[in-house]
Scaffold this active site. Structure first.
Site, short mmCIF file in Angstrom:
data_model
loop_
_atom_site.label_atom_id
_atom_site.label_comp_id
_atom_site.label_asym_id
_atom_site.label_seq_id
_atom_site.Cartn_x
_atom_site.Cartn_y
_atom_site.Cartn_z
N ASP A 284 -2.04 -13.41 -4.44
CA ASP A 284 -1.77 -12.00 -4.24
C ASP A 284 -0.30 -11.76 -3.85
O ASP A 284 0.36 -10.85 -4.36
CB ASP A 284 -2.73 -11.50 -3.14
CG ASP A 284 -2.68 -10.02 -3.01
OD1 ASP A 284 -2.86 -9.34 -4.04
OD2 ASP A 284 -2.44 -9.53 -1.88
N ALA B 236 0.84 -1.22 0.00
CA ALA B 236 0.00 0.00 0.00
C ALA B 236 0.87 1.26 0.00
O ALA B 236 1.66 1.46 -0.91
CB ALA B 236 -0.97 -0.02 1.17
N LYS C 180 2.83 -9.78 -5.84
CA LYS C 180 3.65 -8.72 -5.23
C LYS C 180 5.12 -9.07 -5.29
O LYS C 180 5.98 -8.22 -5.58
CB LYS C 180 3.22 -8.51 -3.77
CG LYS C 180 1.85 -7.86 -3.65
CD LYS C 180 1.38 -7.83 -2.21
CE LYS C 180 0.05 -7.12 -2.06
NZ LYS C 180 -0.59 -7.38 -0.77
#
Ligand code: ADP
Ligand code: ASP
Ligand code: MG
Length: 811
Positions: free
Chosen positions: A675, A608, A679
């Site tokens: 996920d 994030a 990343k």
């Protein structure tokens, strides 16, 4: 004495005409003035349009005629208070309208409109307006311009008979009244006595002719803007007034479309060294612009930018043109003999190729004339038939300082190139005062904006944002932009202008900036949109300094990046799909951005708002090498392994993760490590290694067959794993260890696995859904660099996107 010319907008409304009155009466107290007026704004166009209707036999001409009568009547009612004056004026005006009506009726009946009739029709605009102003201004003496502005026809072209005109003007104004009133634009043919005119915008010229003949102290042109500006203020919002211009500079700018002064105006006053002042009728106190022979050097390399739409470029070329004698002479004389003017020429030193710029409306004729002129050479193959490209635009940058400053062309073409604008032809005069170039018509607005921004350093740098996705992240981002807008304007001279917003179904656009208070309502009311519509709309807007911000998780939106980057639009993605897609695609996007001089940034793809990718880039840029990455990158999995305990079984932790919004709606996406793999792939690539998602070794903790079948089945079966998990958890707890789902990269080799970490490991105390990354590099070898913090959440992700936007703004 002074000559004051008032344009259409200055006589177009009651308030402007009253301003005019004040300005004139004030000036006339000091010295005699000659006032030249245009027709009421828009009337010349309306006179022409009405004649076209009558010509077509369209009854609609009557309505147009009536509105013109009404507009003049209303104006008189509002400004002429004296009953006697009003009556006399009405009589005069109505008799002019009666004549005009008869002419239109004749055109309507016989379906014929000769040039002579057209010229007569347009003359009524100035004849009407000048009579109104002459009545309004007490003591003003009205003159009929036809009696002293004389034209002649030469080779099919009309021009001023200067000698005769000068003599007549001197005679007419030998004894100057305090205020003389002259209709602009209109003239008379010296031979036939027919009504003629000086061309569209010609009132300026009327005024200049009077000023020059009578050696006025100054020629003042009163209009609707604060003076001669750095660019057309209708196109460039940041254009500002130029206080001083030389005649030569003004001439160059006007010749290339700066409509504020009609080009022939400058020469007669320049010869007599009479200054021209451009002033605003709506702001008489404003400084305005002075055009004169000598101006102070103002440091800026260029003075202004102007442009002409509707350019056609005709290329005269062939295999062996060098052998053809007198090509240029023949090009220019054949065109001139046919009344076609050329405003730009560009010739390669090889002499094999000459491009000439003409107006679109002259293009067909020019091609015909040139093909005819070079018929023999084309037939024997030495030359090719003419090639014409229409719908182009010519832009000129102008300033005498260019002579003394190097690097102007570099700056000019660099700025255009970075914005993806390709230049079709270039011409620079040896005077070095004007560089002109031709671009596609659709690139004109963008070219003007880019150049204005780079040469005149507008007060603010503008970044134009297209935001796609208005879910939690997009919504928060828009809120943050709204709340930071003033602050950034004030402290960073930056305007973050949101020019487009798209949801999954709709899209709204406004090149002046959308209202961020009610965009959701506006979106709901807008037309449905698809990703392709969105892309086309963005490309069609063709705005400079644009950034596309993807706050979706959509594959279709990620598929737009390539064409956006190719069109010089930067891309900021919160969406991970593109950066984790096939390496070839990732590489192509990055290369395109590099080649186009724009940015492709995706900091929030990992962790994030944490500065992970940026840090890796910084380390590498400074010559460091990333040897190893170890990271906990899934907030969801970290939450699960922090929650699990004697009384909270594994299946329950997964349920809680879903209920509390940590997991994807289908938690298998998290549990399968998909996920985290994405990343890790992104980090590995940014660390300088080539990797695909399939290359990542996976050691999962949920058996493979749980990922097949429906989500319902999955939830039903999940508790079956609890007993085994509990047994392993107890053992782990007795050893004083915790589980962490760790992504690892070592010299390009990657894996994701559930690992057991002991209390002295930096991953042990990772709270809640936090993320952590350890970077081992050549320089950070013994003690890896550690980045830790919230790894998920709308606000921090939006802030990360915001940081990416700012990184582009600060370039
Ligand atoms: P008028 O009716 O007073 O003769 P014009 O419409 O002919 O006025 O000319 C004024 C207009 O010229 C302005 O409203 C502006 O839009 C346009 N314009 C184009 N380029 C420039 C420029 N460089 N500076 C000022 N105005 C410009
Ligand atoms: N009324 C004429 C035109 O619109 C002349 C002028 O305004 O200068 O072209
Ligand atoms: Mg004008």
């Amino acid at each position: 004495m002074k000559v004051l010319k008032f344009g259409g907008t200055s006589v177009g409304s009651v308030s402007s005409i009253l301003n005019l009155q004040k300005i004139v009466e004030k000036e006339a107290k000091r010295q005699p003035v000659i006032v030249v007026v245009s027709a009421l704004s828009g009337i010349t166009d309306q006179l022409i349009a009405t004649s076209q209707l009558a010509l077509k036999g369209d009854e609609g001409w009557r309505l147009e005629f009536d509105t013109m009568v009404e507009r003049h009547h209303k104006m008189i009612d509002a400004i002429i208070t004296d009953p006697h004056d009003r009556e006399v004026l009405f009589k005069k005006v109505d008799s002019l309208f009666e004549q005009l009506h008869s002419i239109y009726y004749g055109v309507f009946l016989i379906h014929d409109l000769s040039h002579k009739t057209e010229d007569t029709i347009v003359s009524y605009g100035e004849r009407l307006s000048s009579n109104i102003v002459a009545t309004l201004i007490r003591g003003a003496k009205w003159f009929d311009a036809r009696e002293f502005i004389k034209t002649e026809e030469k080779q099919g072209k009309r021009s001023l008979d200067s000698e005769l005109t000068n003599k007549l003007v001197s005679d007419t104004f030998e004894d100057l009244s305090r205020i003389s009133l002259v209709p602009g634009f209109i003239a008379q043919d010296r031979e036939s006595g027919d009504i003629t005119n000086l061309g569209r915008g010609g009132s300026d010229y009327t005024a200049a002719i009077l000023a020059a003949s009578l050696s006025a102290e100054v020629l003042e042109i009163w209009t609707d803007v604060d003076g001669f500006m750095t660019a057309d203020p209708r196109v460039i919002k940041g254009a500002y007034t130029i206080n001083e211009l030389s005649y030569a500079e003004a001439m160059e700018l006007c010749n290339f479309g700066a409509k504020v002064v009609y080009p022939p105006t400058i020469y007669p006053v320049c010869v007599k060294n009479i200054p021209i002042k451009i002033k605003n009728t709506f702001n008489p106190e404003g400084q305005g612009t002075v055009i004169k022979s000598y101006v102070e050097n103002n440091q800026k390399p260029i003075k202004g930018i102007s442009s002409i739409k509707g350019t056609t470029l005709i290329t005269v070329t062939g295999l062996s043109m060098v052998g053809v004698v007198g090509v240029n002479r023949r090009i220019f004389s054949s065109l001139a003999n046919n009344g076609i003017s050329v405003f730009l020429v560009s010739q390669a030193a090889s002499e094999n190729n000459t491009s000439i710029g003409v107006k679109d409306e002259d293009a067909a004729n020019a091609v015909k004339v040139l093909n005819e002129e070079f018929r023999l050479e084309i037939e024997d193959g030495r030359m090719f038939p003419m090639y014409a490209e229409s719908g182009l635009a010519t832009v000129a940058i102008v300033g005498e300082n260019m002579k003394r400053t190097s690097g102007i062309s570099g700056k000019l073409f660099g700025a255009l190139g970075r914005s993806g604008i390709s230049i079709i032809a270039i011409a620079q005069g040896a005077s070095e005062m004007n560089i002109s170039f031709v671009v596609k018509g659709s690139d004109l607005r963008k070219s003007l904006n880019v150049l204005h921004d780079s040469f005149f350093l507008s007060e603010y740098k503008v970044l134009n944002l297209f935001i796609c996705g208005i879910g939690t992240v997009g919504g928060k981002l828009i809120e943050q932009i709204k709340s930071q807008y003033e602050e950034l304007k004030l402290n960073s001279n930056l305007k973050l202008k949101v020019v487009g917003i798209a949801s999954s179904k709709n899209a709204i656009f406004d090149r002046d900036g959308l209202n961020l208070d009610n965009y959701r309502e506006e979106l709901k009311e807008s037309e449905p949109s698809t990703p392709e519509h969105l892309r086309d709309a963005i490309l069609n807007m063709n705005i400079f300094n644009s950034v596309f911000v993807d706050c979706t998780a959509s594959r279709d939106i990620a598929a737009l990046y390539q064409s956006l980057l190719e069109n010089n639009i930067s891309v900021i993605a919160a969406n991970k799909i593109a950066a984790s897609s096939a390496y070839e695609n990732y590489y192509r996007l990055k290369q395109t951005a590099l080649l186009r001089g724009v940015k492709f940034r995706f900091e929030t793809n990992v962790g994030a708002g944490l500065p992970i990718i940026g840090t890796i880039n910084d380390l590498r840029n400074s010559g460091d090498k990333i040897l190893k990455i170890e990271a906990v990158l899934s907030g969801t999995l970290n939450f699960i392994f922090n929650e699990i305990g004697a009384d909270i079984p594994f299946s329950e932790t997964v349920r809680r993760a879903k209920e509390q919004g940590y997991s994807e709606p289908d938690p298998r996406i998290d549990l399968s490590g998909t996920d985290v793999v994405r990343k890790l792939v992104i980090l590995t690539r940014e660390a300088g290694y080539k990797v695909e998602q399939e290359d990542v070794e996976k050691h999962l903790f949920v058996p493979d067959d749980y990922f097949q079948g429906s989500v319902e089945d999955f939830w039903k079966r999940l508790p079956a794993l609890d007993a085994d998990f509990e047994q392993r958890r107890q053992k782990l707890s007795n050893e004083g260890k915790r589980w962490r789902f760790v992504a690892t990269m070592e010299y390009g080799k990657t894996n994701v696995a559930l690992r057991e970490v002991s209390a002295n490991h930096p991953f042990y105390n990772l709270e809640g859904s936090n993320n952590i990354v350890l970077l081992t590099t050549d320089r950070y070898k013994e003690y890896p660099m550690q980045i830790q913090g919230y790894g998920a959440g709308a606000s921090v992700t939006a802030a990360g996107v915001f940081a990416n936007i700012m990184s582009i703004a600060n370039i």
